[in-house]
Design an enzyme around this catalytic site. Structure first.
Site, PDB file in Angstrom:
ATOM      1  N   ASP A 292       0.860  -1.193   0.000  1.00 45.24           N
ATOM      2  CA  ASP A 292       0.000   0.000   0.000  1.00 45.24           C
ATOM      3  C   ASP A 292       0.896   1.244   0.000  1.00 45.24           C
ATOM      4  O   ASP A 292       1.748   1.388  -0.864  1.00 45.24           O
ATOM      5  CB  ASP A 292      -0.945  -0.094   1.209  1.00 45.24           C
ATOM      6  CG  ASP A 292      -1.936   1.043   1.322  1.00 45.24           C
ATOM      7  OD1 ASP A 292      -2.952   1.014   0.609  1.00 45.24           O
ATOM      8  OD2 ASP A 292      -1.699   1.958   2.141  1.00 45.24           O
TER       9      ASP A 292
ATOM     10  N   HIS B  56      -7.207  -6.431  -0.754  1.00 44.82           N
ATOM     11  CA  HIS B  56      -6.141  -5.443  -0.589  1.00 44.82           C
ATOM     12  C   HIS B  56      -5.078  -5.855   0.421  1.00 44.82           C
ATOM     13  O   HIS B  56      -3.907  -5.524   0.273  1.00 44.82           O
ATOM     14  CB  HIS B  56      -6.753  -4.107  -0.169  1.00 44.82           C
ATOM     15  CG  HIS B  56      -5.758  -3.007  -0.013  1.00 44.82           C
ATOM     16  ND1 HIS B  56      -5.042  -2.499  -1.074  1.00 44.82           N
ATOM     17  CD2 HIS B  56      -5.331  -2.325   1.090  1.00 44.82           C
ATOM     18  CE1 HIS B  56      -4.229  -1.537  -0.646  1.00 44.82           C
ATOM     19  NE2 HIS B  56      -4.386  -1.427   0.665  1.00 44.82           N
TER      20      HIS B  56
END
Length: 320
Positions: free
Chosen positions: A113, A295
């Site tokens: 991320d 994610h």
């Protein structure tokens, strides 16, 4: 590869506070120092070094000195007050400072991320310190003709959370601070059902939602590590990373955008972040792996993530 996973909070390394680049970083480490095989794991938002709990033992078993900082603004690391203290100049220099502290000239850097964004930037700004790049979730971000927030506002509108964080400073911070447990409980999920678009800012909606969607990716005890950390720091210091996106765009204006270092890009096929089809144009020596997850790749699919990382390291990383 043998599956090695952390099963308790007690097995996570004990941190040290290390002075680098004018601040202190809370750093967790494992494995033998000065063996020529350092690897630095960089978390994303809103995360913590504990996000890498499944990778640390596997990398130690593979012979690596594993260095896992809570980056500035997170955990017990310093949280400077000025927004500009969180630009990529500062964040990448913190990582270079860690190498200096441990006596390494370079390392493999792994980022998830926002951590991936910093690792890509480190390869541009301090290439001599980078042996290789492993990015999870976030591919290399192309620098176009317009600053990133201006471009996002044009395409996604004012309620896009990147835009909202910048244009309405303090608003989201207050909501997330008020609903810390609920926000993090709702965010760290997997296998979420597809929902129709909802008006308003995504992160505020998640924080206010009393009914979480999907399945949790960690136990309540594991989640408590994140909750306790953000209850201490609040969210402003970590959100300040977003508030430097346009500043970062300007910093990179004169930088060669091509990354020649060997790289591994790990995508989650169910992630909302799109894959970059032109990635190899900018990172020509990249290998691409996709996993069947969302994610939170290294927490959703720890065994598969470890396998992909170690396979790539065996082919692309020679000890210094």
């Amino acid at each position: 590869m043998k599956t090695i996973r952390v099963n308790s909070l007690a097995s996570f390394p004990t941190p040290s506070l290390i002075a680098v680049n004018g601040i202190e970083l809370e750093v967790f480490e494992a494995g033998q120092q000065n063996k020529g095989n350092p690897i630095v794991l960089c978390h994303g938002w809103p995360e913590h070094a504990f996000s890498w709990r499944h990778q640390i033992p596997a990398l130690v078993a593979a012979g690596y000195h594993v260095i896992v900082p809570n980056q500035r603004g997170f955990g017990n690391s310093s949280c400077p007050a000025a927004v500009t203290e969180y630009d990529i100049t500062h964040l990448t220099s913190d990582l270079v400072g860690l190498l200096d502290y441990f006596g390494y000239k370079d390392a493999v850097f792994v980022g998830h991320d926002w951590g991936a964004n910093i690792v890509w930037a480190l390869s541009l700004l301090h290439p001599s310190h980078v042996k290789g790049v492993i990015a999870l979730a976030l591919p290399y971000q192309l620098r176009g003709d317009k600053p990133w927030i201006e471009l996002m506002e044009e395409f996604f509108g004012k309620d896009n959370y990147f835009v909202h964080f910048n244009r309405q400073p303090g608003v989201a911070d207050a909501v997330l601070n008020k609903h810390t447990t609920q926000f993090l409980r709702n965010l760290f999920r997997k296998n979420e059902p597809i929902q129709p678009p909802v008006s308003g800012m995504l992160m505020i909606n998640i924080a206010k939602n009393e009914q979480p969607l999907g399945e949790p990716i960690m136990s309540p005890n594991e989640l408590s590590v994140f909750i306790n950390a953000f209850e201490k720091t609040g969210f402003t210091s970590s959100i300040n990373w977003y508030r430097n996106l346009d500043r970062n765009w300007h910093i990179l204006a004169e930088v060669d955008p091509i990354i020649l270092k060997p790289a591994l890009m790990i995508y989650g096929d169910r992630d909302s972040i799109p894959k970059l089809e032109s990635l190899k144009d900018f990172v020509p020596n990249v290998e691409i792996v996709s996993l069947d997850c969302g994610h939170w790749i290294q927490q959703e699919k720890p065994t598969e993530t470890n396998q992909a990382i170690i396979n790539w390291l065996e082919l692309n990383n020679e000890p210094s």
